[in-house]
Enzyme design. Structure first.
Site, PDB file in Angstrom:
ATOM      1  N   ASP A 297     -51.546  -1.218  59.721  1.00 10.33           N
ATOM      2  CA  ASP A 297     -50.600  -1.831  60.720  1.00 10.33           C
ATOM      3  C   ASP A 297     -50.403  -0.705  61.768  1.00 10.33           C
ATOM      4  O   ASP A 297     -50.034   0.314  61.482  1.00 10.33           O
ATOM      5  CB  ASP A 297     -49.255  -2.268  60.036  1.00 10.33           C
ATOM      6  CG  ASP A 297     -49.553  -3.513  59.284  1.00 10.33           C
ATOM      7  OD1 ASP A 297     -50.678  -4.224  59.618  1.00 10.33           O
ATOM      8  OD2 ASP A 297     -48.906  -4.032  58.407  1.00 10.33           O
ATOM      9  N   LYS A 298     -49.912  -1.067  63.025  1.00  3.35           N
ATOM     10  CA  LYS A 298     -49.205  -0.197  63.785  1.00  3.35           C
ATOM     11  C   LYS A 298     -48.432   0.650  63.380  1.00  3.35           C
ATOM     12  O   LYS A 298     -48.449   2.048  63.596  1.00  3.35           O
ATOM     13  CB  LYS A 298     -48.571  -0.802  65.062  1.00  3.35           C
ATOM     14  CG  LYS A 298     -48.156   0.218  66.371  1.00  3.35           C
ATOM     15  CD  LYS A 298     -47.510  -0.704  67.361  1.00  3.35           C
ATOM     16  CE  LYS A 298     -46.891   0.318  68.364  1.00  3.35           C
ATOM     17  NZ  LYS A 298     -46.277  -0.670  69.307  1.00  3.35           N
TER      18      LYS A 298
END
Length: 309
Positions: A136-137
């Site tokens: 994830d970011k």
């Protein structure tokens, strides 16, 4: 055209599902087009998407030559912890989206890779060159990048067959009851909020399996090691919430009133183990916790120097 060949290690319900598992970075619609174009055979005969695959069947697909990469190179800081002619292992910083997509035309890991590396695999398409798996970011840590299609397919198989080990450290809200355990659920789209993922009834999502082990407890928080058996979207974050102890700093699945001013969840991909796609050598990589993570641990009274990876 590039031709790829796969030999099934076990029975599979459908040829299109099996091929999607082999080519994880291709969308289902892209795989469907391969069948529609007559580019897939099973044991030498043209294959239909719905036909069954048995152990030992040889599935061959012809992939169109990759189009010119659409993402543009950008000089973005990048921590490459290992690189050779086939792979690169990157310690991704928090806040960096992995690849170009909706709302992310630039400023991604892919843009940074295009600037730093000479070659990237084309299996993932024009917007995802080299990307075999994602984090994830706002999750930091290790991921492997494929520099050619041979490496990409071999690494994707390892992820599919669960021989590529991925471990994550997370700081959880509250005091987790058990010292260790395994979470087995189905994860799918949250019926109340389609942007989120959630634990859903069987048949409504995909099986998700996560091992966890408590590393330390302090100040009403738990430092926990997670190991993935599957790779569902937001899996660790959803399972942490399911346990009743969401990840600290998680603005999607966490508590509303956060104690610390953070830019995202305290979740770090700290260890990655894989077989080198060309030599077969078992390789292991670790990445220490980022400073902002360590600072929170120290404030809470954890022994940050004793953290194991």
């Amino acid at each position: 055209m590039r031709t790829l060949s796969f030999t099934a290690a076990e029975n599979c319900v459908r040829a299109d599902i099996y091929l999607s598992q082999c080519l994880r970075e291709m969308t289902r619609s892209a795989v469907k087009k391969l069948f529609e174009g007559g580019l897939v055979t099973v044991n030498g005969r043209a294959a239909k998407p719905s036909q069954g695959i048995s152990e030992g069947d040889v599935l061959v697909c012809s992939l169109p030559d990759p189009v010119e990469i659409a993402a543009r190179p950008e000089d973005i800081p990048l921590d490459i912890v290992y690189e050779d002619d086939d792979i690169a292992v990157v310690n991704k910083q928090q806040g960096l989206t992995v690849h170009v997509g909706n709302g992310n035309a630039d400023g991604t890991l892919v843009n940074a890779l295009l600037f730093r590396l000479k070659n990237l695999s084309g299996v993932g398409g024009a917007l995802r060159p080299g990307i075999v798996h994602r984090i994830d970011k706002n999750t930091s840590g290790l991921l492997v990048v494929a520099k050619n299609d041979f490496a990409h397919v071999a690494l994707a198989k390892q992820i599919e067959q669960k021989t590529c080990a991925r471990r994550y450290l997370a700081l959880l809200e509250g005091n987790l009851k058990n010292d260790s355990g395994t979470v087995v659920t189905c994860i799918g789209r949250d019926p109340k909020d389609r942007v989120k993922m959630a634990v859903v009834p069987s048949g409504k999502g995909k099986t998700a399996i996560t091992d966890y082990r408590v590393e330390q407890r302090a100040g009403g928080y738990t430092l926990c090691m997670f190991s993935l058996h599957t790779g569902r979207t937001h899996q660790i974050r959803v399972h942490a919430k399911y346990l009743g102890h969401p990840v600290v700093g998680d603005d999607v699945y966490g508590i509303k009133k956060q104690r610390f001013a953070l830019n995202g969840q305290l979740l770090h991909a700290c260890r990655l183990e894989l077989d080198h796609p060309r030599t077969g050598e078992r390789m292991s990589f670790t990445a220490p916790l980022p400073d902002y993570f360590v600072n929170v641990l120290k404030k809470l009274g954890f022994d940050a120097d004793a953290v194991r990876y």
